[in-house]
Design an enzyme around this catalytic site. Structure first.
Site, PDB file in Angstrom:
ATOM      1  N   ARG A  79      39.878  43.363  42.650  1.00  0.00           N
ATOM      2  CA  ARG A  79      40.711  43.559  43.769  1.00  0.00           C
ATOM      3  C   ARG A  79      40.073  44.805  44.595  1.00  0.00           C
ATOM      4  NH1 ARG A  79      46.864  44.961  42.597  1.00  0.00           N
ATOM      5  NH2 ARG A  79      46.951  44.404  44.909  1.00  0.00           N
ATOM      6  N   GLN A 115      48.700  65.299  48.616  1.00  0.00           N
ATOM      7  CA  GLN A 115      49.408  64.309  47.869  1.00  0.00           C
ATOM      8  C   GLN A 115      48.218  63.167  48.313  1.00  0.00           C
ATOM      9  OE1 GLN A 115      53.216  65.523  49.967  1.00  0.00           O
ATOM     10  NE2 GLN A 115      53.827  64.974  47.818  1.00  0.00           N
ATOM     11  N   ASN A 116      47.488  63.229  49.163  1.00  0.00           N
ATOM     12  CA  ASN A 116      46.769  61.936  49.467  1.00  0.00           C
ATOM     13  C   ASN A 116      45.489  61.657  48.827  1.00  0.00           C
ATOM     14  OD1 ASN A 116      48.695  61.951  51.658  1.00  0.00           O
ATOM     15  ND2 ASN A 116      47.206  63.152  53.188  1.00  0.00           N
ATOM     16  N   ASP A 118      42.995  59.641  49.913  1.00  0.00           N
ATOM     17  CA  ASP A 118      42.086  58.750  50.781  1.00  0.00           C
ATOM     18  C   ASP A 118      40.585  59.652  50.905  1.00  0.00           C
ATOM     19  OD1 ASP A 118      42.686  61.263  52.443  1.00  0.00           O
ATOM     20  OD2 ASP A 118      44.203  59.825  53.621  1.00  0.00           O
ATOM     21  N   HIS A 133      47.207  63.747  43.385  1.00  0.00           N
ATOM     22  CA  HIS A 133      47.513  62.304  43.255  1.00  0.00           C
ATOM     23  C   HIS A 133      45.890  61.576  42.899  1.00  0.00           C
ATOM     24  CE1 HIS A 133      51.581  62.311  44.910  1.00  0.00           C
ATOM     25  NE2 HIS A 133      51.877  62.921  43.789  1.00  0.00           N
ATOM     26  N   CYS A 141      37.204  61.242  33.575  1.00  0.00           N
ATOM     27  CA  CYS A 141      37.319  61.288  32.135  1.00  0.00           C
ATOM     28  C   CYS A 141      38.841  61.496  31.801  1.00  0.00           C
ATOM     29  CB  CYS A 141      35.989  61.894  31.649  1.00  0.00           C
ATOM     30  SG  CYS A 141      36.335  62.025  29.819  1.00  0.00           S
ATOM     31  N   CYS A 162      32.370  58.070  29.541  1.00  0.00           N
ATOM     32  CA  CYS A 162      31.835  59.679  30.084  1.00  0.00           C
ATOM     33  C   CYS A 162      30.667  59.901  29.689  1.00  0.00           C
ATOM     34  CB  CYS A 162      32.933  60.642  29.892  1.00  0.00           C
ATOM     35  SG  CYS A 162      32.583  62.272  30.503  1.00  0.00           S
ATOM     36  N   CYS A 165      30.874  63.379  27.686  1.00  0.00           N
ATOM     37  CA  CYS A 165      31.782  63.427  26.674  1.00  0.00           C
ATOM     38  C   CYS A 165      31.830  62.302  25.744  1.00  0.00           C
ATOM     39  CB  CYS A 165      32.743  64.234  26.637  1.00  0.00           C
ATOM     40  SG  CYS A 165      34.046  63.480  27.445  1.00  0.00           S
ATOM     41  N   SER A 204      57.220  65.060  54.024  1.00  0.00           N
ATOM     42  CA  SER A 204      58.902  65.579  53.880  1.00  0.00           C
ATOM     43  C   SER A 204      59.152  66.434  52.626  1.00  0.00           C
ATOM     44  CB  SER A 204      59.712  64.357  53.671  1.00  0.00           C
ATOM     45  OG  SER A 204      59.493  63.565  52.471  1.00  0.00           O
TER      46      SER A 204
HETATM   47 ZN   LIG Z   1      34.199  63.250  29.456  1.00  0.00          ZN
END
Ligand SMILES: [Zn+2]
Length: 266
Positions: A79, A115-116, A118, A133, A141, A162, A165, A204
């Site tokens: 996608r 909260q963006n 982008d 977010h 990871c 990762c 780790c 809001s």
């Molecule tokens: Zn890791």
């Protein structure tokens, strides 16, 4: 409400907010989708929203990822060239993002909770930042919470591992059903516990846990300064409400703070 004639904060209102912010010891900001929209990124929900057009992710998105991470990764990669990602790829920080970064560089603004997803606060130069977010450009990871750019992770074997780790790597954007990463949550809690003022811009503030940080500061006797086009659920909690888009109001606010501070220092 969207039909209401849009009002724009007056210079007097901006001056009042500037004074309030200058009196605060530890101002932080909470930002949301309104700031992204002003950079040309459509909101997720509502008419013309990305999810309205391309389908909302399933509520058990994270559970599905955990059940079959390889398949989830393959779907995600297929996608990558969707229209869904186009607005994110071309978006640039707007004057509102730049104004917050300047306020930080001036030593006034201590932290931004967004909260963006982008990446625009980073691109504007914001240093003390929590993307609650996640960030659509990064991978994370699930074991050690390290973040990686796409160039740091090989996608030849899925799900990717990762490099630090060996844990499983997921895209950093927080999926439906996925807990907010604990490192981000702890940083938000740490800074909002110290904050005595929150600039709430382009949101809001109804989405938890983000909204909770602002409300908690208010309940402790702190000050909320709202920057938003329209009244919303958070307005009743705000000491100062500046109407208008972030790209209009925040640069005026930063300028007013800068001028006042200079006048006081001289
Ligand atoms: Zn890791």
């Amino acid at each position: 409400m969207p039909n209401e004639e849009a009002k724009i904060a007056t210079d007097e209102e901006i001056a009042t907010a500037a004074e309030v912010i200058l009196r605060a010891h530890y101002p932080i900001a909470l930002t949301g989708a309104g700031m992204s929209v002003e950079s040309g990124i459509p909101p997720f929900r509502g008419p013309g929203g990305l999810w309205t057009k391309y389908g909302e992710p399933p509520m058990n998105q994270f559970q599905r990822f955990m059940e079959n991470p390889k398949k989830a990764w393959e779907e995600r990669m297929s996608r990558q060239n969707d229209e869904l990602f186009k607005p994110l790829k071309v978006a640039k920080p707007n004057p509102g993002h730049t104004a917050l970064a300047e306020l930080e560089a001036m030593g006034i603004l201590r932290f931004v909770i967004t909260q963006n997803v982008d990446d625009l606060h980073r691109q504007a130069g914001q240093k003390a930042l929590a993307e609650i977010h996640g960030n659509w450009k990064l991978m994370r990871c699930l074991d050690c919470t390290s973040r990686f750019g796409s160039e740091e992770i090989s996608l030849e074997v899925l799900p990717p591992k990762c490099p630090k780790c060996g844990g499983m790597v997921k895209n950093d954007t927080v999926s439906f059903g996925e807990p907010i990463p604990t490192d981000v949550l702890l940083r938000c809690q740490d800074h909002s516990a110290r904050a005595d003022l929150v600039i709430v811009a382009g949101t809001s503030a109804t989405v938890y846990p983000a909204a909770g940080f602002a409300i908690e500061v208010k309940q402790r006797g702190g000050v909320l300064v709202e920057v938003n086009l329209y009244e919303s659920e958070i307005t009743a909690y705000c000491n100062v409400s500046l109407r208008g888009g972030s790209a209009n109001v925040l640069p005026r606010l930063t300028k007013a703070i800068s001028e006042r501070r200079r006048a006081k220092l001289s």
